[in-house]
Design an enzyme around this catalytic site. Structure first.
Site, PDB file in Angstrom:
ATOM      1  N   GLU A   1       0.303  -1.007   0.078  1.00 16.81           N
ATOM      2  CA  GLU A   1      -0.180   0.107  -0.285  1.00 16.81           C
ATOM      3  C   GLU A   1       0.582   1.061   0.003  1.00 16.81           C
ATOM      4  O   GLU A   1       0.612   2.322  -0.354  1.00 16.81           O
ATOM      5  CB  GLU A   1      -0.826  -0.299   1.062  1.00 16.81           C
ATOM      6  CG  GLU A   1      -1.997  -0.079   0.939  1.00 16.81           C
ATOM      7  CD  GLU A   1      -3.158  -0.203   1.997  1.00 16.81           C
ATOM      8  OE1 GLU A   1      -2.799  -0.011   3.393  1.00 16.81           O
ATOM      9  OE2 GLU A   1      -4.451  -0.309   1.599  1.00 16.81           O
TER      10      GLU A   1
ATOM     11  N   HIS B   1       9.543 -27.233   0.049  1.00 19.01           N
ATOM     12  CA  HIS B   1       9.340 -28.472  -0.032  1.00 19.01           C
ATOM     13  C   HIS B   1       7.830 -27.913  -0.830  1.00 19.01           C
ATOM     14  O   HIS B   1       7.893 -28.748  -1.696  1.00 19.01           O
ATOM     15  CB  HIS B   1       9.095 -29.078   0.929  1.00 19.01           C
ATOM     16  CG  HIS B   1       9.776 -29.978   2.074  1.00 19.01           C
ATOM     17  ND1 HIS B   1      10.293 -30.263   1.931  1.00 19.01           N
ATOM     18  CD2 HIS B   1      10.263 -28.700   3.084  1.00 19.01           C
ATOM     19  CE1 HIS B   1      11.692 -30.390   3.126  1.00 19.01           C
ATOM     20  NE2 HIS B   1      11.178 -29.122   3.940  1.00 19.01           N
TER      21      HIS B   1
ATOM     22  N   LYS C   1     -13.806  -0.308  -3.497  1.00 20.97           N
ATOM     23  CA  LYS C   1     -14.709   0.550  -2.604  1.00 20.97           C
ATOM     24  C   LYS C   1     -15.638   0.704  -3.686  1.00 20.97           C
ATOM     25  O   LYS C   1     -17.110   0.539  -3.043  1.00 20.97           O
ATOM     26  CB  LYS C   1     -13.860   1.241  -1.506  1.00 20.97           C
ATOM     27  CG  LYS C   1     -13.399   0.130  -0.633  1.00 20.97           C
ATOM     28  CD  LYS C   1     -13.119   1.619   0.581  1.00 20.97           C
ATOM     29  CE  LYS C   1     -12.109   1.152   1.749  1.00 20.97           C
ATOM     30  NZ  LYS C   1     -11.318   1.970   2.185  1.00 20.97           N
TER      31      LYS C   1
HETATM   32  O1  PA5 Z   1      -3.634   1.508   5.878  1.00 18.72           O
HETATM   33  C1  PA5 Z   1      -4.456   1.482   5.550  1.00 18.72           C
HETATM   34  O2  PA5 Z   1      -5.218   2.570   6.126  1.00 18.72           O
HETATM   35  C2  PA5 Z   1      -5.593   0.558   5.625  1.00 18.72           C
HETATM   36  O3  PA5 Z   1      -5.317  -0.538   5.382  1.00 18.72           O
HETATM   37  C3  PA5 Z   1      -6.757   1.058   6.836  1.00 18.72           C
HETATM   38  O4  PA5 Z   1      -6.339   0.310   7.796  1.00 18.72           O
HETATM   39  C4  PA5 Z   1      -7.701  -0.318   5.797  1.00 18.72           C
HETATM   40  O5  PA5 Z   1      -8.850   0.694   5.495  1.00 18.72           O
HETATM   41  C5  PA5 Z   1      -8.740  -0.032   7.109  1.00 18.72           C
HETATM   42  O6  PA5 Z   1      -9.807   1.414   7.354  1.00 18.72           O
HETATM   43  P1  PA5 Z   1     -10.420   1.501   8.509  1.00 18.72           P
HETATM   44  O7  PA5 Z   1      -9.378   1.580   9.854  1.00 18.72           O
HETATM   45  O8  PA5 Z   1     -10.483   2.785   8.288  1.00 18.72           O
HETATM   46  O9  PA5 Z   1     -11.836   0.676   8.848  1.00 18.72           O
END
Ligand code: PA5
Length: 434
Positions: free
Chosen positions: A284, A305, A419
């Site tokens: 990310e 393995h 999303k």
């Molecule tokens: O690193 C990030 O920002 C994302 O992976 C969020 O943690 C994830 O989408 C969850 O988001 P939230 O905490 O708003 O539910």
């Protein structure tokens, strides 16, 4: 402090290229610590180990104490950065065969990290005869997977325990002022902890997002923060020896030399979820603008393995980052047998740790000779202190690496595409024309 060993990647790198990459890492260091780079308003995690409020620590302890001995199970709801840090830490700290009822602290289970109906129905039936609580973690407070899990479990709780008792069984962790979870916390009077606005999900393990589940599970959050503090002391110094700068420089060189995949390797089942946390952190943070190494994970010796064949002899598109760790104090020694029919007498008296270490060494040599560069990190052991260091080390290295690539380490714009499609398909108002 954890040790970074580069001896098995050095032969793959020209000294003048390394010098240049180290200079780039130094520039990225300035960008990161000055807060002047892209996403610079999201670097609050850098100071968490030294700016952590005593109130947060005592709030986590207070909630843990309140639930100790009164709840059988705590369901931690969250996804992505609101799930993986705590899951990784608990896997690392817990006894490999710990199950409900064996410790004083409540058994921790997770939910809201998928939309699987099977998983939810299994969870509901598991909880049927249990006294349980919920920790609901969502910084935005609007993510659909945890929001749905919360709705289902909250309704189940209300039916079983009534409104007043339900209120005492729920703690939320969310933004201090925005989002549905904040609004619900205020309306229903849930105890709620805040996620700092300048810390993004995948950099949030040292906030209530990670600390609360770790404390409720009965582990030592002060040692965890202490480990991160020691790492910070070392990494905030801009120097030739800064292991995060060195690691970022090598990663960047690997990418520039055409490698597409960084394989994170562990030799301990307890570190399996470290790989999951690392995948999110790096993918990310770096995978944007059509750039970035693809983070993959392997569990050795298990995967030697299976996938080991490809690593040794398939396409030369990857390098390895191995996380090695010493074991706890308890030794398991190979015993003598009556007949040596298994032919293992040559190992009598040796510890499994020693044999695992030889497997690590043999694998590194094999992969290096198969042109898979290998970098490795050594932890003294797998505990709160060392994991605190490790989390901070990787967060720091990842942010440096992203700046070296020229991308913002702290956003994730592409996640919205999935999303929006999901919301449109589900008929969420306002999403039909997206
Ligand atoms: O690193 C990030 O920002 C994302 O992976 C969020 O943690 C994830 O989408 C969850 O988001 P939230 O905490 O708003 O539910």
């Amino acid at each position: 402090m954890l040790k970074l060993n580069t001896e098995m990647i050095e032969p793959f790198v020209a000294p003048e290229d390394l010098k240049k990459a180290k200079a780039d890492a130094a520039e990225a260091f300035d960008t990161l610590v000055s807060g002047k780079g892209a996403g610079g308003n999201m670097t609050g995690w850098l100071d968490l180990p030294v700016s952590m409020s005593d109130t947060l620590i005592s709030d986590c302890r207070m909630i843990a104490n309140r639930w100790l001995g009164t709840l059988d199970v705590v369901v931690v709801i969250g996804i992505g950065g609101s799930f993986l840090g705590a899951k990784c830490a608990l896997e690392a700290f817990s006894h490999s065969f710990a199950s409900a009822g064996e410790r004083n602290s409540p058994h921790i289970v997770f939910a809201g990290y998928s939309l699987s109906e099977d998983y939810m129905s299994d969870l509901l039936s598991y909880l049927k005869k249990k006294s349980y609580g919920l920790i609901v973690i969502s910084k935005s407070g609007t993510t659909i997977e945890p929001a749905l899990a919360f709705r289902i479990l909250r309704m189940n709780m209300l039916k079983r325990f009534g409104a007043e008792d339900t209120r005492r069984r729920i703690v939320t962790v969310t933004d201090s002022s925005n989002g549905a979870l904040r609004a619900m916390s205020e309306k229903y009077g849930y105890v709620s902890l805040s996620v700092p606005s300048n810390v993004g999900g995948r950099y949030s393990v040292l906030t209530a997002v990670g600390l609360l589940p770790i404390a409720v599970a009965g582990f030592d959050i002060e040692r965890f923060i202490g480990g991160a503090r020691e790492a910070r002391e070392c990494l905030m110094k801009k120097s030739e020896d800064n292991p995060a700068m060195i690691y970022a420089a090598y990663r960047n060189l690997m990418y520039r030399s055409g490698k597409k995949i960084e394989v994170f390797v562990n030799y301990h089942p307890k570190l399996k979820y470290l790989g999951e946390w690392l995948k999110q952190l790096f993918a990310e943070s770096e995978g944007k603008d059509l750039k970035g190494l693809f983070p993959a994970t392997l569990d050795f010796t298990t995967d030697l393995h299976s996938v080991g064949q490809y690593i040794q002899d398939g396409e030369r598109i990857m390098f390895e980052t191995s996380i090695l760790a010493g074991s706890k104090e308890v030794e398991v020694i190979v015993p003598k047998s009556t007949d040596n029919l298994d032919g293992l007498d040559y190992l009598v008296g040796r510890t499994l740790e020693d044999i695992n270490y030889m497997a690590e060494k043999g694998t590194r040599l094999a992969h290096t000779s198969g042109n898979v560069p290998n970098i490795y990190l050594v932890l003294e052991k797998i505990d709160e202190w060392n994991m605190g260091q490790l989390f901070y080390f990787f967060e720091f290295s990842c942010a440096l690496s992203a700046y070296m690539l020229g991308v913002n380490p702290f956003d994730q714009p592409a996640v919205e595409v999935y999303k929006n499609n999901l919301y449109k398909l589900l008929g969420r108002p306002g999403y039909q024309d997206k």
